[in-house]
Design an enzyme around this catalytic site. Structure first.
Site, PDB file in Angstrom:
ATOM      1  N   VAL A 103       0.865  -1.175   0.000  1.00  9.20           N
ATOM      2  CA  VAL A 103       0.000   0.000   0.000  1.00  9.20           C
ATOM      3  C   VAL A 103       0.900   1.223   0.000  1.00  9.20           C
ATOM      4  O   VAL A 103       1.914   1.258   0.704  1.00  9.20           O
ATOM      5  CB  VAL A 103      -0.925   0.017   1.233  1.00  9.20           C
ATOM      6  CG1 VAL A 103      -1.774   1.283   1.259  1.00  9.20           C
ATOM      7  CG2 VAL A 103      -1.809  -1.220   1.257  1.00  9.20           C
ATOM      8  N   CYS A 104       0.556   2.215  -0.816  1.00  8.34           N
ATOM      9  CA  CYS A 104       1.265   3.483  -0.788  1.00  8.34           C
ATOM     10  C   CYS A 104       2.753   3.272  -1.089  1.00  8.34           C
ATOM     11  O   CYS A 104       3.113   2.542  -1.990  1.00  8.34           O
ATOM     12  CB  CYS A 104       1.012   4.147   0.573  1.00  8.34           C
ATOM     13  SG  CYS A 104       1.436   5.879   0.736  1.00  8.34           S
ATOM     14  N   THR A 105       3.622   3.888  -0.302  1.00  5.24           N
ATOM     15  CA  THR A 105       5.060   3.795  -0.564  1.00  5.24           C
ATOM     16  C   THR A 105       5.673   2.479  -0.084  1.00  5.24           C
ATOM     17  O   THR A 105       6.888   2.306  -0.171  1.00  5.24           O
ATOM     18  CB  THR A 105       5.805   4.981   0.079  1.00  5.24           C
ATOM     19  OG1 THR A 105       5.488   5.048   1.468  1.00  5.24           O
ATOM     20  CG2 THR A 105       5.408   6.285  -0.604  1.00  5.24           C
TER      21      THR A 105
END
Length: 212
Positions: A103-105
């Protein structure tokens, strides 16, 4: 089936709490994973990005083999990509797992562990150019992206969409429907202010603007 979420200092809270909620609903109500767990370098409390403190279930040393590891994002990923313990843990777990998710970075941790090169992937809108700069990732500006056994998502709340799609993929539409209904996750599509026109807005948001 073991599904594990990897934690680290300065992890973004919703990056892992959103998937955890979907995951545990899947486990309880729709024949999902038998074991849902969290793992970190040690079992000491992890202080998250906004100050929440979390107690991991396992350390990297005693974590069981994971069928599905998920790596959330947050400012802490900038440090974790250079953490040999994190890189080695993720790479080791990936050797025998069925899929890896971020998720995300968290995508940058997957890349540091040697799992994202040559893949299609996405990340938080603020880090899309940084992901492109790695040079060996095909960046796709979507809410979530699957490339074989590697699943990535955009930032923060996108982890819900990632997990529901993943649940449908692994457990079927009925399982995903039970989780979605239990979570009452039916976004109304409302966008506040004019951020669809933000110069860094990812492609899927700009497309929504064009369709209005």
């Amino acid at each position: 089936m073991n599904f594990g979420i990897v934690l680290f200092p300065d992890v973004e809270e919703l990056d892992f709490v959103d998937p955890w909620e979907m995951l545990t609903m899947w486990s309880r109500y729709a024949d999902g994973p038998q074991n849902c767990l969290t793992a970190a370098q040690t079992t000491a409390p992890v202080t998250c990005a906004k100050g929440l403190s979390v107690n991991p279930h396992h350390s990297f040393d005693n974590c069981p083999p994971l069928d599905y590891p998920l790596i959330p994002g947050g400012q802490g990923t900038r440090r974790e990509v250079d953490n040999p313990a994190m890189r080695d843990f993720v790479a080791r777990q990936a050797q025998n797992c069925q899929a890896v998710l971020s998720v995300c970075t968290g995508a940058f941790v997957l890349h540091a562990a040697g799992l994202l090169g040559g893949k299609r992937a996405t990340t938080h809108w603020g880090s899309l150019d940084r992901l492109r700069a790695l040079g060996d990732v095909e960046v796709v500006e979507q809410r979530w992206v699957q490339d074989g056994a590697v699943w990535t998502s955009a930032g923060v709340s996108a982890g819900i969409d990632l997990m529901l799609t993943f649940i449908a993929h692994v457990g079927g539409d009925e399982a995903a429907g039970k989780v979605q209904f239990g979570a009452e996750y039916y976004p109304d599509g409302k966008v506040y202010s004019d951020f669809r026109g933000h110069p860094q807005a990812p492609g899927y948001i700009r497309c929504e603007q064009q369709s209005l």
